[in-house]
Design a protein around this motif. Structure first.
Motif, short mmCIF file in Angstrom:
data_model
loop_
_atom_site.label_atom_id
_atom_site.label_comp_id
_atom_site.label_asym_id
_atom_site.label_seq_id
_atom_site.Cartn_x
_atom_site.Cartn_y
_atom_site.Cartn_z
N PRO A 318 0.97 -1.34 -0.12
CA PRO A 318 -0.02 0.14 -0.18
C PRO A 318 0.84 1.35 0.00
CG PRO A 318 -0.78 -1.53 1.76
CD PRO A 318 0.60 -2.14 1.15
N THR A 319 0.40 2.42 -0.80
CA THR A 319 1.14 3.63 -0.69
C THR A 319 0.35 4.76 -0.20
OG1 THR A 319 0.30 3.88 -3.00
CG2 THR A 319 2.28 2.79 -2.98
N ASP A 320 -0.94 4.45 0.34
CA ASP A 320 -1.64 5.25 0.75
C ASP A 320 -1.84 5.77 2.57
OD1 ASP A 320 -2.91 3.04 1.54
OD2 ASP A 320 -4.78 3.57 0.53
N GLU A 321 -0.63 4.99 3.06
CA GLU A 321 -0.76 5.24 4.63
C GLU A 321 -0.06 6.48 4.88
OE1 GLU A 321 -0.22 1.67 6.72
OE2 GLU A 321 -0.89 0.34 5.51
N ASP A 322 0.93 6.62 4.22
CA ASP A 322 1.67 7.81 4.42
C ASP A 322 2.01 8.65 3.21
OD1 ASP A 322 3.70 9.88 5.32
OD2 ASP A 322 4.42 8.58 6.81
N GLU A 323 1.09 9.41 2.75
CA GLU A 323 1.17 9.96 1.36
C GLU A 323 2.43 10.71 1.34
OE1 GLU A 323 -2.45 11.81 0.61
OE2 GLU A 323 -3.74 10.05 0.56
N ASP A 324 2.74 11.49 2.37
CA ASP A 324 4.20 12.36 2.32
C ASP A 324 5.39 11.49 2.05
OD1 ASP A 324 2.57 14.60 2.71
OD2 ASP A 324 3.23 14.66 4.93
N TYR A 325 5.56 10.39 2.58
CA TYR A 325 6.64 9.58 2.48
C TYR A 325 6.42 9.06 1.34
CZ TYR A 325 10.26 6.16 3.37
OH TYR A 325 11.14 5.44 3.49
N TYR A 326 5.25 8.58 0.46
CA TYR A 326 5.31 7.85 -0.58
C TYR A 326 5.68 9.08 -1.66
CZ TYR A 326 2.95 6.51 -4.91
OH TYR A 326 2.85 6.07 -6.33
N SER A 327 5.33 10.19 -1.60
CA SER A 327 5.81 11.34 -2.47
C SER A 327 7.33 11.42 -2.28
CB SER A 327 5.14 12.58 -2.25
OG SER A 327 3.78 12.61 -2.24
N LYS A 328 7.78 11.32 -1.33
CA LYS A 328 9.37 11.41 -1.09
C LYS A 328 10.06 10.43 -1.83
CE LYS A 328 13.06 11.50 2.68
NZ LYS A 328 13.26 11.60 4.02
N CYS A 329 9.53 9.16 -1.62
CA CYS A 329 9.91 8.11 -2.32
C CYS A 329 9.85 7.96 -3.84
CB CYS A 329 9.20 6.69 -2.15
SG CYS A 329 9.38 6.33 -0.24
N VAL A 330 8.76 8.51 -4.49
CA VAL A 330 8.52 8.91 -5.87
C VAL A 330 9.62 9.95 -6.38
CG1 VAL A 330 7.11 9.61 -7.54
CG2 VAL A 330 6.26 7.93 -6.04
N GLY A 331 9.67 11.14 -5.57
CA GLY A 331 10.47 11.85 -5.73
C GLY A 331 12.05 11.57 -5.91
N LEU A 332 12.32 10.64 -5.08
CA LEU A 332 13.93 9.91 -4.95
C LEU A 332 13.85 9.34 -6.21
CD1 LEU A 332 16.40 9.52 -3.65
CD2 LEU A 332 15.25 7.64 -2.49
N VAL A 333 13.01 8.42 -6.77
CA VAL A 333 13.22 7.59 -7.93
C VAL A 333 13.34 8.53 -9.01
CG1 VAL A 333 11.79 5.99 -9.53
CG2 VAL A 333 12.02 5.64 -7.16
N ARG A 334 12.64 9.62 -9.24
CA ARG A 334 12.68 10.56 -10.31
C ARG A 334 14.29 11.49 -10.28
NH1 ARG A 334 6.95 13.52 -9.38
NH2 ARG A 334 5.74 11.97 -10.46
N ARG A 335 14.62 11.70 -9.04
CA ARG A 335 15.77 12.45 -9.12
C ARG A 335 17.05 11.52 -9.73
NH1 ARG A 335 13.80 14.41 -4.20
NH2 ARG A 335 15.38 12.76 -3.14
#
Length: 467
Positions: A318-335
């Protein structure tokens, strides 16, 4: 027999871990009636993640931050309650015995209204002037309220009558369980997957939202609750022996302590067929939350991809339990430019992915005894795990190594081990075969269910001390 399982913020909404364990217990003891008490800080606006077994009679939901300030109908004396808390703070030793007496006197009764009384106001101003005069009073007041409300809510969250109260933590759920034990009778079993007070200590210590001056008192509150629950429970179980050392630190009675390892449906997972695929696929299975160390896993994969270009990382959970942390992970993948190499599956049936994986990565900063590690072993997947919980002991089993162990946060070592498994096919095969054998010998669902069934029966009969 009727068993009431008490959880915090997990079953039936959150998948994996404790929730999977609860579902397996209930499903595999159809002759026992179960209730579940779910305590959470808010009302969940999502469907259940599990199909309710027929022998699960009811799920009771209580909110930890929901107050009703109307005067209690119970004949409680608020001054006596406040005086008890004042005396508890003043005690230098034997706090757990005193706290247990206080809990027994108020168990299951409505308590929120006490926070609105003059005696409580006098109490907190006294504490402020004595211990925290250098702090702003408004911040102090709301910090105290933040401490008190979930504790009072848990104590007054009276569970239904049951033969056994089975708490999955020594936190708020255990306070509700104690209320059930005191009011209705019945026995109390506590099963710690991870050590609750240590997890909260780590959480509070690292928190940027809790001022430093309040961290020690909050940690001490959780330690007091755990010590009291250890003292008052009838049986204290955990998943592996190392956890017992932490329980003994808070004066747990060794005569009450049992180790019951997790178990999985080995036959189900061992039947999963490996599918042909290009490249080297790495799986992280779990919720996308900080405690799972997902960003560490992504950093490790960034190193792997440079040595094993045809690799992919699947983050399954699940990616919806901590949306801020999920966004951080997605941002890291992009960078890191890994968008076409990292897949977030969101909530998924992991058994549909195991067949196309080559290794399981557990990058967590805290774990108990992960079911996903056992599942991967049954599927023949080698593992790379962090040295938390029981992960290392499983991977480095003296009867056969099934994986590598690295320290939490050490993404360089993590990457090195993943690269080694990608390149050394002989080592990969050895770990695969060892894992399948070890899990079949030591971690079957049948063994786990039989152990808890026997424990339920013996504790109700009063013969648990024969174990």
């Amino acid at each position: 027999m009727r068993v009431c399982i008490l959880v915090e913020g997990t079953y039936p909404y959150i998948t994996g871990g404790v929730s999977s364990w609860v579902q397996m217990l209930i499903e595999n003891m159809p002759d026992i009636e179960f209730d579940v008490v779910h305590l959470a800080p808010w009302r969940w606006n999502r469907p259940f993640s599990y199909k309710m077994p027929k022998n699960l009679k009811r799920i009771y939901e209580y909110l930890l931050f929901s107050c009703d300030f109307s005067r209690s109908k119970d004949s409680l004396n608020e001054q006596e309650i406040v005086d008890n808390v004042r005396q508890l703070i003043a005690l230098k030793e034997d706090r757990s015995h005193f706290f247990a007496r206080v809990l027994r006197s108020v168990a299951g009764k409505h308590l929120d209204w006490v926070l609105q009384e003059r005696s409580f106001w006098n109490f907190i101003t006294e504490i402020y002037e004595k211990y925290f005069p250098q702090e702003g009073f408004t911040g102090f007041y709301w910090t105290v309220i933040g401490f008190m409300v979930p504790i009072l809510s848990a104590i007054q969250s009276l569970p239904p009558k049951a033969d056994v109260y089975h708490a999955t933590t020594t936190g708020y759920a255990s306070l509700s369980a104690l209320s059930g034990k005191y009011v209705h009778g019945g026995k109390l079993i506590v099963t710690e997957h991870g050590i609750y007070h240590r997890e909260r200590e780590i959480e509070i210590t690292k928190s940027s939202s809790v001022p430093e001056v309040y961290k020690k008192p909050w940690i001490e509150i959780f330690r007091l609750i755990s010590e009291t629950v250890y003292m008052e429970c009838d049986v204290l179980t955990t998943l592996f022996e190392k956890n017992q050392l932490f329980q003994l630190e808070l004066n747990a009675d060794f005569g009450k302590m049992r180790v019951i390892p997790n178990g999985i449906d080995v036959e189900k997972f061992s039947k999963i067929q490996r599918t042909e695929h290009d490249g080297f696929n790495i799986a992280i299975v779990g919720r996308v939350v900080p405690i799972k160390g997902i960003t560490t896993g992504i950093k490790a994969f960034d190193i792997v991809i440079k040595e094993v270009p045809n690799s992919k990382l699947y983050i399954i959970g699940p990616t919806d339990e901590d949306e801020d942390y999920y966004s951080k992970c997605v941002g890291l993948v992009r960078r890191l430019g890994l968008e076409d190499k990292v897949v977030f599956t969101s909530r998924a049936d992991v058994s549909k992915y195991y067949g196309m994986m080559d290794v399981l990565l557990i990058s967590s900063v805290s774990e108990g005894q992960p079911l996903v590690q056992l599942e991967a072993m049954a599927c023949g997947l080698p593992t790379v795990v962090t040295n938390v919980g029981n992960c290392a002991e499983i991977a480095l089993d003296p009867d056969g190594q099934s994986g590598f162990v690295v320290e939490p946060g050490d993404y360089v070592s993590m990457a090195e081990k993943l690269i080694l498994l990608a390149k050394d096919k002989s080592l990969w095969k050895t770990f695969s075969e060892n894992g399948k054998r070890i899990v079949k010998e030591k971690y079957t669902l049948q063994r786990m269910i039989e152990a808890y069934r026997e424990l339920y029966t013996e504790v109700v009969k009063g013969g648990w001390n024969r174990f």
